[in-house]
Design a protein around this motif. Sequence first.
Motif, short mmCIF file in Angstrom:
data_model
loop_
_atom_site.label_atom_id
_atom_site.label_comp_id
_atom_site.label_asym_id
_atom_site.label_seq_id
_atom_site.Cartn_x
_atom_site.Cartn_y
_atom_site.Cartn_z
N GLY A 27 0.82 -1.20 0.00
CA GLY A 27 0.00 0.00 0.00
C GLY A 27 0.85 1.26 0.00
O GLY A 27 2.06 1.23 0.26
N ILE A 28 0.21 2.36 -0.27
CA ILE A 28 0.92 3.64 -0.37
C ILE A 28 1.55 4.03 0.96
O ILE A 28 2.71 4.46 1.02
CB ILE A 28 -0.06 4.74 -0.86
N ARG A 29 0.85 3.84 2.07
CA ARG A 29 1.39 4.23 3.37
C ARG A 29 2.58 3.35 3.75
O ARG A 29 3.55 3.83 4.35
CB ARG A 29 0.30 4.16 4.44
N PRO A 39 3.03 9.97 2.37
CA PRO A 39 2.16 9.17 1.51
C PRO A 39 1.69 9.94 0.28
O PRO A 39 1.50 9.36 -0.79
CB PRO A 39 0.98 8.81 2.43
N ALA A 40 1.52 11.27 0.43
CA ALA A 40 1.09 12.08 -0.71
C ALA A 40 2.15 12.07 -1.82
O ALA A 40 1.82 12.09 -3.02
CB ALA A 40 0.82 13.51 -0.26
N ARG A 44 1.30 10.71 -5.48
CA ARG A 44 1.47 11.61 -6.63
C ARG A 44 2.41 10.98 -7.66
O ARG A 44 2.20 11.09 -8.87
CB ARG A 44 2.00 12.95 -6.15
N GLU A 45 3.46 10.31 -7.19
CA GLU A 45 4.40 9.66 -8.09
C GLU A 45 3.72 8.58 -8.91
O GLU A 45 3.92 8.48 -10.13
CB GLU A 45 5.56 9.07 -7.27
N LEU A 46 2.92 7.76 -8.27
CA LEU A 46 2.23 6.68 -8.98
C LEU A 46 1.21 7.22 -9.97
O LEU A 46 1.01 6.67 -11.05
CB LEU A 46 1.56 5.74 -7.98
#
Length: 274
Positions: A27-29, A39-40, A44-46
Amino acid sequence: MRERTQYQQLQPEERLIIASLHLQGSGIRAMAQILGRSPATVSRELTRNSSPAGYASVPAEALSAARRSAGRRPTKLCLQGVCWRIVLTLLEWKWSPQQISGTLKRMYPTDPTQQVSHETIYTAIYAQPRGELRRQLIACLRHGHNTRMPRTRGTDRRGQIADMVSIHVRPPEIEDRVLPGHWEGDFIKGAGNQSAVGVLVERTSRLVLLGKMGDATAASALAGFSAKLNSIVAPLRQSFTYDQGKEMSRHKELAAATGVNGLCRSKTRDEKMR
């Protein structure tokens, strides 16, 4: 006050970790915690740098670099352009950046892409990497400082007259006294500035003309210098260089009345009547 932190772009190795963890279904976190990033940032990268085939580190790096490059403003003075070659030539002729800037405006009055300020020229010179070219360019400058001096250097700019054209942009033929018709102006003031005489000196012949004025006000300077300049035949009145005193605050009206290009010298005495 909360200290502002400086953002750092994601590095290639971080994108490699994101690609690997993303492939594993993390997951992102979780990815953000491993990277020590927000996490932002990961989200944003993905979102920004994924391709239709998914997220991979090398394409993501290429997409990010392309976006940063497209977002930059184009360089005003392109080192591969025609304008830069003109600047180099004039620098070799020992022209100052101020003179070069003024000349480019006259050469290309309707093409802003070929016009640059003197500060842009200085920036282009001092932005060169250390080496022989940088030393040669700095040697072309009249002062030859190894580092760029601040523009103001503590100069008090109060009291300067509006819309003045600096003496530094006048063409070389005026500096070299090649052609007649270029005049220096000054005042001889009486006690309490209750009376004044306008002095005109032609730079080539050193001819001196005097014009009596009622006082040292801008209105009297306008009337006196206009009358005296208009008494000279048109081919012999090309430019008029004056001080920054308040007496010349109506210099634009003087130029309109006489057809003479006005130039303002600095307040330092070593530049007067040279």
